[in-house]
Design a protein around this motif. Structure first.
Motif, PDB file in Angstrom:
ATOM      1  N   LEU A 155       4.229  -0.818  -5.705  1.00 52.08           N
ATOM      2  CA  LEU A 155       2.959  -1.458  -5.346  1.00 52.08           C
ATOM      3  C   LEU A 155       2.030  -1.610  -6.543  1.00 52.08           C
ATOM      4  O   LEU A 155       1.424  -2.668  -6.742  1.00 52.08           O
ATOM      5  N   GLY A 158       3.387  -4.227  -8.725  1.00 45.48           N
ATOM      6  CA  GLY A 158       3.229  -5.514  -8.039  1.00 45.48           C
ATOM      7  C   GLY A 158       1.818  -6.064  -8.185  1.00 45.48           C
ATOM      8  O   GLY A 158       1.619  -7.235  -8.519  1.00 45.48           O
ATOM      9  N   ARG A 159       0.811  -5.207  -7.943  1.00 47.82           N
ATOM     10  CA  ARG A 159      -0.595  -5.628  -8.090  1.00 47.82           C
ATOM     11  C   ARG A 159      -0.865  -6.140  -9.511  1.00 47.82           C
ATOM     12  O   ARG A 159      -1.514  -7.163  -9.713  1.00 47.82           O
ATOM     13  N   VAL A 189       7.059  -5.966   0.400  1.00 46.69           N
ATOM     14  CA  VAL A 189       5.623  -6.001   0.656  1.00 46.69           C
ATOM     15  C   VAL A 189       5.113  -7.288   0.023  1.00 46.69           C
ATOM     16  O   VAL A 189       5.449  -7.594  -1.124  1.00 46.69           O
ATOM     17  N   LEU A 191       1.985  -9.107  -1.385  1.00 47.38           N
ATOM     18  CA  LEU A 191       0.615  -8.881  -1.855  1.00 47.38           C
ATOM     19  C   LEU A 191      -0.073 -10.222  -2.014  1.00 47.38           C
ATOM     20  O   LEU A 191       0.543 -11.201  -2.448  1.00 47.38           O
ATOM     21  N   GLU A 197      -2.141  -7.147   2.017  1.00 47.14           N
ATOM     22  CA  GLU A 197      -0.868  -6.460   1.837  1.00 47.14           C
ATOM     23  C   GLU A 197      -0.122  -6.515   3.164  1.00 47.14           C
ATOM     24  O   GLU A 197      -0.599  -5.998   4.160  1.00 47.14           O
ATOM     25  N   THR A 199       3.460  -5.717   5.013  1.00 48.06           N
ATOM     26  CA  THR A 199       4.752  -5.037   4.892  1.00 48.06           C
ATOM     27  C   THR A 199       5.768  -5.716   5.794  1.00 48.06           C
ATOM     28  O   THR A 199       5.510  -5.942   6.971  1.00 48.06           O
TER      29      THR A 199
END
Ligand code: C5P
Length: 221
Positions: A155, A158-159, A189, A191, A197, A199
């Motif tokens: 995560l 990813g961000r 996920v 984003l 976000e 899932t």
């Protein structure tokens, strides 16, 4: 059955993995099967979109009702993306694009010679297609989706990638030897640049594809 909520829209999907040739018989490649990109193309067509599928080295048959453009390398994919994206409402970069390519291409097969060391492989950067089309949108309000395969800190990485690439949505997968590649199933996920976000639990690649289109449609102008 999905509502035809992409009717009148043109969407572009890249699928597969680029191959970067070293000589006439060898290349640098990756393990992308193209199945997720094909699922995105099929589901978009089922929802009424005109679909351009940019296919790189999947070996998969062309899906019915979709315009398919075949490419090999990252540089060829970039040309095809720029051309197809010119009038696209959305672009989804599901292809695994090689970040690097061999600096030189040998016209003849590279040969081993007795008593000579193995040759060094020099690489150069490939253009980052996703970052480029996100920075310079072909039309206002075009929705751009990237994919990211991460092996750790999924995560957070990813961000960070979403910000660096400048796309609207980023589908983040955790990958490993036995995960995702070549499989019929996926989990991810999604984003969004506005902080969202979503899932998507383990399931068919079609289900993830439909979730992507569910997130794209409300963002279309
Ligand atoms: O940087 P990374 O390869 O992890 O980013 C993955 C995303 O960026 C994918 O959507 C891929 O299609 C895209 N990409 C690209 N051009 C590159 C490398 C990746 O468009 N040279």
């Amino acid at each position: 059955v999905q509502a035809p909520d992409l009717t009148g829209r043109h969407v572009v999907v890249s699928a597969g993995g680029t191959r970067e040739p070293l000589d006439p018989v060898r290349y640098l490649g990756n393990r992308s099967s193209g199945k997720q990109g094909y699922a995105l193309a099929r589901t978009a067509a089922a929802r009424g979109a005109r679909v351009t599928l940019l296919e790189a080295n999947t070996g998969l048959p062309d899906p019915a009702g979709v315009d398919v453009v075949h490419v090999g390398t990252a540089v060829q994919l970039r040309e095809a993306v720029l051309k197809a994206a010119a009038d696209a409402d959305a672009v989804v970069m599901a292809a695994a694009v090689a970040d690097f390519r061999p600096a030189t291409y040998a016209e003849g097969k590279i040969k081993k010679k007795d008593g000579v060391e193995a040759p060094a492989l020099t690489l150069v950067r490939n253009p980052d297609i996703l970052a480029e089309i996100s920075a310079e949108r072909a039309r206002p309000g075009q929705v751009i989706v990237g994919f990211a395969a991460e092996t750790d800190d999924v995560l957070a990485n990813g961000r960070d990638k979403l910000r660096r690439k400048g796309c609207d949505l980023l589908v983040v997968n955790e990958v490993g030897e036995r995960k995702t590649f070549g499989s019929e199933e996926n989990e991810a996920v999604v984003l969004s640049a506005d902080g969202g976000e979503t899932t998507v639990p383990h399931g068919p690649k079609e289900a993830l594809a439909d979730t992507v289109w569910d997130l794209v449609t409300p963002r279309l102008l």
